[in-house]
Scaffold this active site. Structure first.
Site, PDB file in Angstrom:
ATOM      1  N   HIS A 123       1.647  -4.971  -8.415  1.00  0.00           N
ATOM      2  CA  HIS A 123       0.606  -4.273  -7.837  1.00  0.00           C
ATOM      3  C   HIS A 123      -0.380  -3.712  -9.193  1.00  0.00           C
ATOM      4  O   HIS A 123       0.486  -3.243 -10.077  1.00  0.00           O
ATOM      5  CB  HIS A 123       0.977  -3.011  -7.095  1.00  0.00           C
ATOM      6  CG  HIS A 123      -0.067  -2.346  -6.240  1.00  0.00           C
ATOM      7  ND1 HIS A 123      -0.608  -1.342  -6.767  1.00  0.00           N
ATOM      8  CD2 HIS A 123      -0.363  -2.246  -4.977  1.00  0.00           C
ATOM      9  CE1 HIS A 123      -1.314  -0.775  -5.976  1.00  0.00           C
ATOM     10  NE2 HIS A 123      -1.446  -1.396  -5.071  1.00  0.00           N
ATOM     11  N   ASP A 203       9.517  -0.762  -9.141  1.00  0.00           N
ATOM     12  CA  ASP A 203       8.441  -0.214  -8.273  1.00  0.00           C
ATOM     13  C   ASP A 203       9.130  -0.518  -6.752  1.00  0.00           C
ATOM     14  O   ASP A 203       9.131  -1.425  -6.211  1.00  0.00           O
ATOM     15  CB  ASP A 203       7.435  -0.985  -8.433  1.00  0.00           C
ATOM     16  CG  ASP A 203       6.084  -0.579  -7.329  1.00  0.00           C
ATOM     17  OD1 ASP A 203       6.696  -0.018  -6.550  1.00  0.00           O
ATOM     18  OD2 ASP A 203       5.274  -0.924  -7.578  1.00  0.00           O
ATOM     19  N   GLN A 206       7.318  -0.718  -1.702  1.00  0.00           N
ATOM     20  CA  GLN A 206       7.569  -1.380  -0.505  1.00  0.00           C
ATOM     21  C   GLN A 206       8.945  -1.551  -0.109  1.00  0.00           C
ATOM     22  O   GLN A 206       9.309  -2.264   0.810  1.00  0.00           O
ATOM     23  CB  GLN A 206       7.090  -2.807  -0.517  1.00  0.00           C
ATOM     24  CG  GLN A 206       5.279  -2.806  -0.627  1.00  0.00           C
ATOM     25  CD  GLN A 206       4.609  -2.402   0.169  1.00  0.00           C
ATOM     26  OE1 GLN A 206       4.866  -2.314   1.386  1.00  0.00           O
ATOM     27  NE2 GLN A 206       3.278  -2.090   0.051  1.00  0.00           N
ATOM     28  N   LYS A 229       4.409   5.589   2.664  1.00  0.00           N
ATOM     29  CA  LYS A 229       4.496   4.069   2.948  1.00  0.00           C
ATOM     30  C   LYS A 229       5.923   4.080   3.682  1.00  0.00           C
ATOM     31  O   LYS A 229       6.564   2.943   4.001  1.00  0.00           O
ATOM     32  CB  LYS A 229       4.786   3.267   1.862  1.00  0.00           C
ATOM     33  CG  LYS A 229       3.462   2.822   1.180  1.00  0.00           C
ATOM     34  CD  LYS A 229       3.294   1.733   0.147  1.00  0.00           C
ATOM     35  CE  LYS A 229       2.148   1.850  -0.728  1.00  0.00           C
ATOM     36  NZ  LYS A 229       0.889   1.337  -0.143  1.00  0.00           N
ATOM     37  N   CYS A 369      -4.810  -5.141  -4.401  1.00  0.00           N
ATOM     38  CA  CYS A 369      -4.520  -4.514  -5.745  1.00  0.00           C
ATOM     39  C   CYS A 369      -3.722  -5.749  -6.373  1.00  0.00           C
ATOM     40  O   CYS A 369      -2.551  -5.219  -7.159  1.00  0.00           O
ATOM     41  CB  CYS A 369      -3.717  -3.132  -5.476  1.00  0.00           C
ATOM     42  SG  CYS A 369      -4.759  -1.954  -4.888  1.00  0.00           S
TER      43      CYS A 369
HETATM   44  N1  C6P Z   1      -0.006  -0.647  -1.980  1.00  0.00           N
HETATM   45  C1  C6P Z   1      -0.976  -1.737  -0.104  1.00  0.00           C
HETATM   46  O1  C6P Z   1      -1.955  -1.917   0.567  1.00  0.00           O
HETATM   47  P1  C6P Z   1       0.492   4.470  -4.120  1.00  0.00           P
HETATM   48  O2  C6P Z   1      -1.079   4.215  -3.715  1.00  0.00           O
HETATM   49  O3  C6P Z   1       0.577   5.172  -5.219  1.00  0.00           O
HETATM   50  O4  C6P Z   1       0.948   5.138  -2.716  1.00  0.00           O
HETATM   51  O5  C6P Z   1       0.987   3.278  -4.305  1.00  0.00           O
HETATM   52  C2  C6P Z   1       0.812   2.248  -5.107  1.00  0.00           C
HETATM   53  C3  C6P Z   1       1.470   0.868  -4.855  1.00  0.00           C
HETATM   54  C4  C6P Z   1       2.465   0.476  -5.924  1.00  0.00           C
HETATM   55  N2  C6P Z   1       3.220  -0.547  -5.689  1.00  0.00           N
HETATM   56  C5  C6P Z   1       3.138  -1.557  -4.716  1.00  0.00           C
HETATM   57  C6  C6P Z   1       4.039  -2.485  -4.649  1.00  0.00           C
HETATM   58  C7  C6P Z   1       2.480  -1.029  -3.600  1.00  0.00           C
HETATM   59  O6  C6P Z   1       2.134  -1.756  -2.636  1.00  0.00           O
HETATM   60  C8  C6P Z   1       1.379  -0.085  -3.678  1.00  0.00           C
HETATM   61  C9  C6P Z   1       0.557   0.293  -2.625  1.00  0.00           C
HETATM   62  C10 C6P Z   1      -1.002  -0.563  -0.669  1.00  0.00           C
HETATM   63  O7  C6P Z   1      -0.538  -2.956  -0.412  1.00  0.00           O
HETATM   64  C11 C6P Z   1      -2.210  -0.145  -1.221  1.00  0.00           C
HETATM   65  S1  C6P Z   1      -2.999  -1.144  -2.484  1.00  0.00           S
END
Ligand code: C6P
Length: 413
Positions: A123, A203, A206, A229, A369
């Site tokens: 991401h 990371d 998910q 999430k 992203c």
């Molecule tokens: N993915 C998706 O729709 P934040 O925005 O900081 O809470 O998370 C960022 C992020 C980082 N790593 C992974 C693997 C992610 O999936 C995400 C966020 C969302 O897939 C928004 S683009």
């Protein structure tokens, strides 16, 4: 005792609504999940009874707020099996946690000739901060390739072994891909990196609310995730880091709460986690995160993960039959997290999502992203359905019926 997932929807007030005249079918959980009544109530209770600043006051409300905030930290340490609560830093989310490590650790420890490794499925939040810090320090960023024309082969671990022959200081990779549904072998990647003398950042955006996470068993150095999430509020996230590493890191932001002494000439910092929590923290949402962790564990994270993967497999099988579909990530029968990302030749993902919305089905369309990955796979965008504990097989039926309607409209089926 196995959980009856068919009734969990009732715990989530927002799901009790119609969209376009249809009961809402929410399949955009990888973007953000909904909050159970228990979480909403915990936040409301805090504002109704305990609202106050933390670590500063000696009055009853401030002490209750501080206790609630620190109890959330203890709960988080238990949730990921950190060895102590001081290894848990509260941030605003995954993105902030990665940037904290990039600027608090990498900026001081990288130099020209050093290498940071991430992956082609990362991401942007676990890629751009490394690009920035590599620019700042003269270090080089390299990527573990993904295998297969639909990335069905996962990460090329043989190529990773080759990359590790360079002067790798850090390996930053996603546990579960938000676009592919790939579940990466986190412990194996951490072990390889450690053997090569590199630190690891996982990371967990998910994965944290979808399976049991044990940072000690994974043997990672940093693990980052977002509350929103995993049934918790927006605006609260976590950086787990080994205590010795955190204590050796520079603060990312300066201000109240993170100092031990301040003089006009300069200041000294507290140890972690306070060192990294400058200013008034997000007390209410940390308390909401605590409630979300209790809720998820009352259902059982392994059961949640299995349930989502079963729904994703059902969706995969039904969608595979549709003409001209391209499904990304693990192939039939391969382990897949709870999401399916797909594209049709000649039908843009934004059209798919707009049509599905008319049927009350909430999907996500775009590059998720993951622009470089999309470019590599030759796709402008995909449509993604992502599942959580409150989804059911009936939601998969609604998804497939809606997609068939769209394909008919575009003359594809
Ligand atoms: N993915 C998706 O729709 P934040 O925005 O900081 O809470 O998370 C960022 C992020 C980082 N790593 C992974 C693997 C992610 O999936 C995400 C966020 C969302 O897939 C928004 S683009």
């Amino acid at each position: 005792m196995s959980c009856d997932f068919s009734n969990l929807r009732l715990d989530f007030p927002v799901l009790d609504q119609h969209v376009g005249g249809h009961p809402l079918v929410y399949l955009d959980n990888a973007a953000t999940t909904h909050k159970p009544r228990a979480v909403i109530d915990a936040i409301a209770r805090f504002y109704e009874r305990d609202n106050s600043n933390v670590h500063r006051g000696l009055h009853a409300l401030s002490m209750r707020a501080t206790d609630g905030y620190e109890a959330a930290r203890e709960r988080t340490a238990k949730f990921i099996n950190a060895s102590e609560s001081a290894e848990v830093v509260f941030t605003s989310g995954t993105t902030a946690s990665v940037n904290l490590v990039a600027q608090g650790w990498a900026r001081d420890n990288l130099q020209p000739g050093d290498v940071v490794v991430c992956t082609e499925m990362e991401h942007h939040s676990n890629m751009v901060p490394w690009q920035i810090v590599c620019q700042q320090t003269g270090a080089t960023l390299r990527y573990i390739p993904v295998l297969g024309e639909n990335a069905e082969g996962g990460l090329d671990l043989a190529a990773f072994d080759e990359l590790l022959k360079e002067k790798v200081k850090l390996v930053a990779f996603t546990h579960i891909s938000n676009t592919l549904g790939t579940i990466n072998p986190a412990a194996e990647i951490c072990a390889k990196a450690k053997a090569a003398g590199a630190l690891t950042l996982v990371d967990g955006a998910q994965s944290a609310g979808h399976e049991n996470v044990d940072v000690q068993a994974m043997d990672c150095d940093f693990y980052v995730f977002s509350g929103h999430k995993m049934a918790a509020p927006t605006g609260i996230g976590v950086l787990y880091g080994r205590k010795a590493l955190l204590d050796a890191m520079s603060p990312w932001q300066g201000g109240g709460g993170m100092i031990s002494t301040v003089a006009y000439e300069g200041s000294q910092w507290k140890p972690s986690p306070e060192r990294f929590e400058a200013g008034t923290p997000n007390v209410a949402d940390a308390i909401g995160l605590h409630a979300a962790m209790d809720y998820l564990d009352s259902v059982g994270r392994p059961a949640i993960g299995r349930h989502e993967s079963e729904l994703a497999a059902l969706a995969y099988d039904a969608l595979s039959d549709l003409p001209g579909i391209r499904i990304l990530g693990p192939g039939e029968g391969q382990p897949r997290a709870g999401l399916v990302s797909f594209a049709f030749e000649g039908v843009h993902a934004h059209d798919v999502v707009t049509f599905a919305d008319q049927d009350g089905v909430a999907l996500r369309g775009g590059h998720h992203c993951n622009q470089p990955l999309m470019r590599k796979l030759g796709l402008p965008s995909t449509t993604r359905a992502s599942f959580y504990l409150y989804n059911t097989p009936a939601d998969v039926d609604a998804l497939v019926a809606s997609i068939r309607r769209i394909l008919k409209f575009f003359g594809v089926e």
